[in-house]
Design a protein around this motif. Sequence first.
Motif, PDB file in Angstrom:
ATOM      1  N   ASP A  50      42.430  34.112  40.707  1.00  0.00           N
ATOM      2  CA  ASP A  50      41.180  34.425  41.394  1.00  0.00           C
ATOM      3  C   ASP A  50      41.110  33.729  42.752  1.00  0.00           C
ATOM      4  OD1 ASP A  50      41.076  31.968  40.113  1.00  0.00           O
ATOM      5  OD2 ASP A  50      38.916  32.079  39.703  1.00  0.00           O
ATOM      6  N   PHE A  51      42.223  33.774  43.482  1.00  0.00           N
ATOM      7  CA  PHE A  51      42.278  33.146  44.797  1.00  0.00           C
ATOM      8  C   PHE A  51      43.206  33.959  45.687  1.00  0.00           C
ATOM      9  CE2 PHE A  51      45.139  31.119  41.752  1.00  0.00           C
ATOM     10  CZ  PHE A  51      46.375  31.303  42.350  1.00  0.00           C
ATOM     11  N   PRO A  52      43.042  33.825  47.025  1.00  0.00           N
ATOM     12  CA  PRO A  52      43.960  34.546  47.925  1.00  0.00           C
ATOM     13  C   PRO A  52      45.387  34.074  47.642  1.00  0.00           C
ATOM     14  CG  PRO A  52      42.120  33.547  49.100  1.00  0.00           C
ATOM     15  CD  PRO A  52      42.091  32.987  47.724  1.00  0.00           C
ATOM     16  N   PHE A  53      46.402  34.935  47.805  1.00  0.00           N
ATOM     17  CA  PHE A  53      46.385  36.255  48.387  1.00  0.00           C
ATOM     18  C   PHE A  53      46.356  37.379  47.340  1.00  0.00           C
ATOM     19  CE2 PHE A  53      48.313  33.436  51.467  1.00  0.00           C
ATOM     20  CZ  PHE A  53      47.669  33.805  52.623  1.00  0.00           C
ATOM     21  N   TYR A  54      46.072  37.039  46.114  1.00  0.00           N
ATOM     22  CA  TYR A  54      45.925  38.065  45.092  1.00  0.00           C
ATOM     23  C   TYR A  54      44.783  38.999  45.494  1.00  0.00           C
ATOM     24  CZ  TYR A  54      49.227  35.472  42.316  1.00  0.00           C
ATOM     25  OH  TYR A  54      50.379  34.865  41.878  1.00  0.00           O
ATOM     26  N   GLY A  55      45.015  40.294  45.311  1.00  0.00           N
ATOM     27  CA  GLY A  55      43.998  41.275  45.673  1.00  0.00           C
ATOM     28  C   GLY A  55      43.988  41.669  47.130  1.00  0.00           C
ATOM     29  N   ILE A  56      44.966  41.212  47.902  1.00  0.00           N
ATOM     30  CA  ILE A  56      44.984  41.501  49.333  1.00  0.00           C
ATOM     31  C   ILE A  56      45.061  43.003  49.620  1.00  0.00           C
ATOM     32  CG2 ILE A  56      47.504  41.279  49.572  1.00  0.00           C
ATOM     33  CD1 ILE A  56      46.986  39.946  52.286  1.00  0.00           C
ATOM     34  N   ASP A  57      45.627  43.769  48.679  1.00  0.00           N
ATOM     35  CA  ASP A  57      45.702  45.220  48.837  1.00  0.00           C
ATOM     36  C   ASP A  57      44.817  45.951  47.829  1.00  0.00           C
ATOM     37  OD1 ASP A  57      47.636  45.299  50.989  1.00  0.00           O
ATOM     38  OD2 ASP A  57      49.072  44.549  49.523  1.00  0.00           O
ATOM     39  N   TYR A  58      43.910  45.214  47.201  1.00  0.00           N
ATOM     40  CA  TYR A  58      42.938  45.807  46.285  1.00  0.00           C
ATOM     41  C   TYR A  58      41.709  46.187  47.104  1.00  0.00           C
ATOM     42  CZ  TYR A  58      40.589  46.488  41.801  1.00  0.00           C
ATOM     43  OH  TYR A  58      39.946  47.035  40.721  1.00  0.00           O
ATOM     44  N   PRO A  59      40.893  47.157  46.619  1.00  0.00           N
ATOM     45  CA  PRO A  59      39.673  47.503  47.363  1.00  0.00           C
ATOM     46  C   PRO A  59      38.863  46.262  47.739  1.00  0.00           C
ATOM     47  CG  PRO A  59      40.009  49.071  45.601  1.00  0.00           C
ATOM     48  CD  PRO A  59      41.090  48.028  45.447  1.00  0.00           C
ATOM     49  N   ASN A  60      38.429  46.213  48.990  1.00  0.00           N
ATOM     50  CA  ASN A  60      37.679  45.090  49.570  1.00  0.00           C
ATOM     51  C   ASN A  60      38.534  43.847  49.766  1.00  0.00           C
ATOM     52  OD1 ASN A  60      35.277  46.638  49.554  1.00  0.00           O
ATOM     53  ND2 ASN A  60      34.880  46.031  47.422  1.00  0.00           N
ATOM     54  N   ARG A  61      39.832  43.939  49.420  1.00  0.00           N
ATOM     55  CA  ARG A  61      40.793  42.860  49.683  1.00  0.00           C
ATOM     56  C   ARG A  61      40.358  41.535  49.048  1.00  0.00           C
ATOM     57  NH1 ARG A  61      44.316  43.888  53.959  1.00  0.00           N
ATOM     58  NH2 ARG A  61      44.408  41.672  54.469  1.00  0.00           N
ATOM     59  N   ILE A  62      39.809  41.621  47.827  1.00  0.00           N
ATOM     60  CA  ILE A  62      39.340  40.408  47.168  1.00  0.00           C
ATOM     61  C   ILE A  62      40.127  40.158  45.881  1.00  0.00           C
ATOM     62  CG2 ILE A  62      37.009  40.576  48.104  1.00  0.00           C
ATOM     63  CD1 ILE A  62      36.142  41.749  45.413  1.00  0.00           C
ATOM     64  N   PRO A  63      40.334  38.880  45.521  1.00  0.00           N
ATOM     65  CA  PRO A  63      40.982  38.569  44.243  1.00  0.00           C
ATOM     66  C   PRO A  63      40.030  38.868  43.092  1.00  0.00           C
ATOM     67  CG  PRO A  63      40.289  36.556  45.337  1.00  0.00           C
ATOM     68  CD  PRO A  63      40.026  37.672  46.303  1.00  0.00           C
ATOM     69  N   THR A  64      40.554  39.489  42.049  1.00  0.00           N
ATOM     70  CA  THR A  64      39.722  39.890  40.919  1.00  0.00           C
ATOM     71  C   THR A  64      40.161  39.252  39.608  1.00  0.00           C
ATOM     72  OG1 THR A  64      41.134  41.790  40.446  1.00  0.00           O
ATOM     73  CG2 THR A  64      39.275  42.144  41.961  1.00  0.00           C
ATOM     74  N   GLY A  65      41.271  38.544  39.637  1.00  0.00           N
ATOM     75  CA  GLY A  65      41.865  38.033  38.403  1.00  0.00           C
ATOM     76  C   GLY A  65      43.086  38.818  38.016  1.00  0.00           C
ATOM     77  N   ARG A  66      43.433  39.845  38.816  1.00  0.00           N
ATOM     78  CA  ARG A  66      44.671  40.593  38.597  1.00  0.00           C
ATOM     79  C   ARG A  66      45.829  39.812  39.221  1.00  0.00           C
ATOM     80  NH1 ARG A  66      40.581  44.191  38.885  1.00  0.00           N
ATOM     81  NH2 ARG A  66      40.756  46.144  37.690  1.00  0.00           N
ATOM     82  N   PHE A  67      46.951  39.762  38.520  1.00  0.00           N
ATOM     83  CA  PHE A  67      48.115  39.027  39.021  1.00  0.00           C
ATOM     84  C   PHE A  67      48.972  39.962  39.866  1.00  0.00           C
ATOM     85  CE2 PHE A  67      46.543  36.486  35.628  1.00  0.00           C
ATOM     86  CZ  PHE A  67      46.911  35.178  35.901  1.00  0.00           C
ATOM     87  N   SER A  68      48.397  40.424  40.954  1.00  0.00           N
ATOM     88  CA  SER A  68      49.051  41.399  41.810  1.00  0.00           C
ATOM     89  C   SER A  68      48.393  41.357  43.183  1.00  0.00           C
ATOM     90  CB  SER A  68      48.921  42.813  41.211  1.00  0.00           C
ATOM     91  OG  SER A  68      49.319  43.808  42.126  1.00  0.00           O
ATOM     92  N   ASN A  69      49.109  41.879  44.191  1.00  0.00           N
ATOM     93  CA  ASN A  69      48.476  42.053  45.490  1.00  0.00           C
ATOM     94  C   ASN A  69      47.500  43.223  45.465  1.00  0.00           C
ATOM     95  OD1 ASN A  69      51.011  43.577  45.246  1.00  0.00           O
ATOM     96  ND2 ASN A  69      50.520  44.382  47.279  1.00  0.00           N
ATOM     97  N   GLY A  70      47.586  44.045  44.407  1.00  0.00           N
ATOM     98  CA  GLY A  70      46.701  45.199  44.293  1.00  0.00           C
ATOM     99  C   GLY A  70      46.362  45.498  42.852  1.00  0.00           C
ATOM    100  N   ARG A  71      46.822  46.681  42.394  1.00  0.00           N
ATOM    101  CA  ARG A  71      46.471  47.155  41.062  1.00  0.00           C
ATOM    102  C   ARG A  71      47.528  46.792  40.025  1.00  0.00           C
ATOM    103  NH1 ARG A  71      46.623  53.083  43.211  1.00  0.00           N
ATOM    104  NH2 ARG A  71      48.353  52.009  44.263  1.00  0.00           N
ATOM    105  N   THR A  72      47.087  46.784  38.770  1.00  0.00           N
ATOM    106  CA  THR A  72      48.017  46.662  37.649  1.00  0.00           C
ATOM    107  C   THR A  72      48.498  48.053  37.256  1.00  0.00           C
ATOM    108  OG1 THR A  72      46.365  46.934  35.894  1.00  0.00           O
ATOM    109  CG2 THR A  72      46.671  44.708  36.815  1.00  0.00           C
TER     110      THR A  72
END
Length: 372
Positions: A50-72
């Motif tokens: 739940d910290f950058p840079f996780y979620g950097i390519d997810y909608p709104n570019r925010i970390p969500t708890g996914r272990f990815s730069n985007g989607r699972t």
Amino acid sequence: MAIPLILAVFTAPIIAMAANYTSLVTFIFGDSLTEVGNNNYLRYSLARSDFPFYGIDYPNRIPTGRFSNGRTIADIISEKLGIPSPPPYLSLNRQDDALLKGVNYASGGAGILNDTGIYFIERISFDDQIGCFENTTRVIKKRLGEESAVSLLHEAIYFIAMGKSLLRSPLYVFGLSIGSNDYINNFLQPFLPYSRRYTHDEFLGILELKLAEQLTRLYLLGARKVIFLGLGPLGCIPSQRAKSTTNQCLQQVNEWVVQFNSKVQKLINVLNVKLKKAQLTFADTYQDGMDLVENPGKYGFKVSNTSCCKVETAVGGLCLSYAHVCDNRSEYVFWDAFHPSDAANVVLADRFFTKLFATSNSSSNSSSSHEG
């Protein structure tokens, strides 16, 4: 938190199949490959993203708890089915209607064995995820009534693999796999007792007994049609390559994975005989994963032997907020030391979806290659 490459998750969505996937409900079990934020609710968990840079390519570019730069992979398959990706179980309360629409139980660090990933302090083990699912079945029974709920659970398909011949059944539980953490964050760690006390054959026997117990428990909760997805080549993920002086895949680890897959396949054959009306299927995805690693250019990638995020494997291998992240993320198979990039997840999900849901609907979805 590992479960690299091929979904190291035991994902299980109950999908109420209507024509053209118009009404689907998914329940997902697994580890970091399919987690969407359960560990964010575990105060002391070290298996978090739940910290950058996780979620950097997810909608709104925010970390969500996914272990990815985007989607699972589970996110992408949900998109292909035209349904929302289910929320984390720990974000819901027992009265929440979302429990009837789909839940994600996956937790980074989870394994078949309860003490796998013990140094993450808190995580939801596979046993505990099944316990959460059992709580959900109680809610379903309360809402739908015993008879309707039991009928739903018996007709569901619990995917832990792939198999399009089962698509004629009206209900689905979608699952991928679990077991990678039992290697990455257990047996392959020399400071943990399993690697010191047991040979690999003995360890494999322990995994087999525990998994048999867990699959039987799912059966007793109503699961009948189960598909198990085997592990991919764990010896080729960046955290394992880093142990090689030449940055090569660890052949011994890959050989153990092949043995694990073989053992699980035999277990499933035994359970099909032992459990009345059980329909368990095993799918070996090892070669699909190896092909992506060995022939990245075939799928539009340029790098498959290291991660986009320049991680320090000696301190965990996660993409910490001070790390350097590559600009060309779509050209990398791996995001961090354990997990595929969003672009790789698209490829893996496409191949998995094509085998699982090979209907006329799949022709409208993206191809096996990605646009870089």
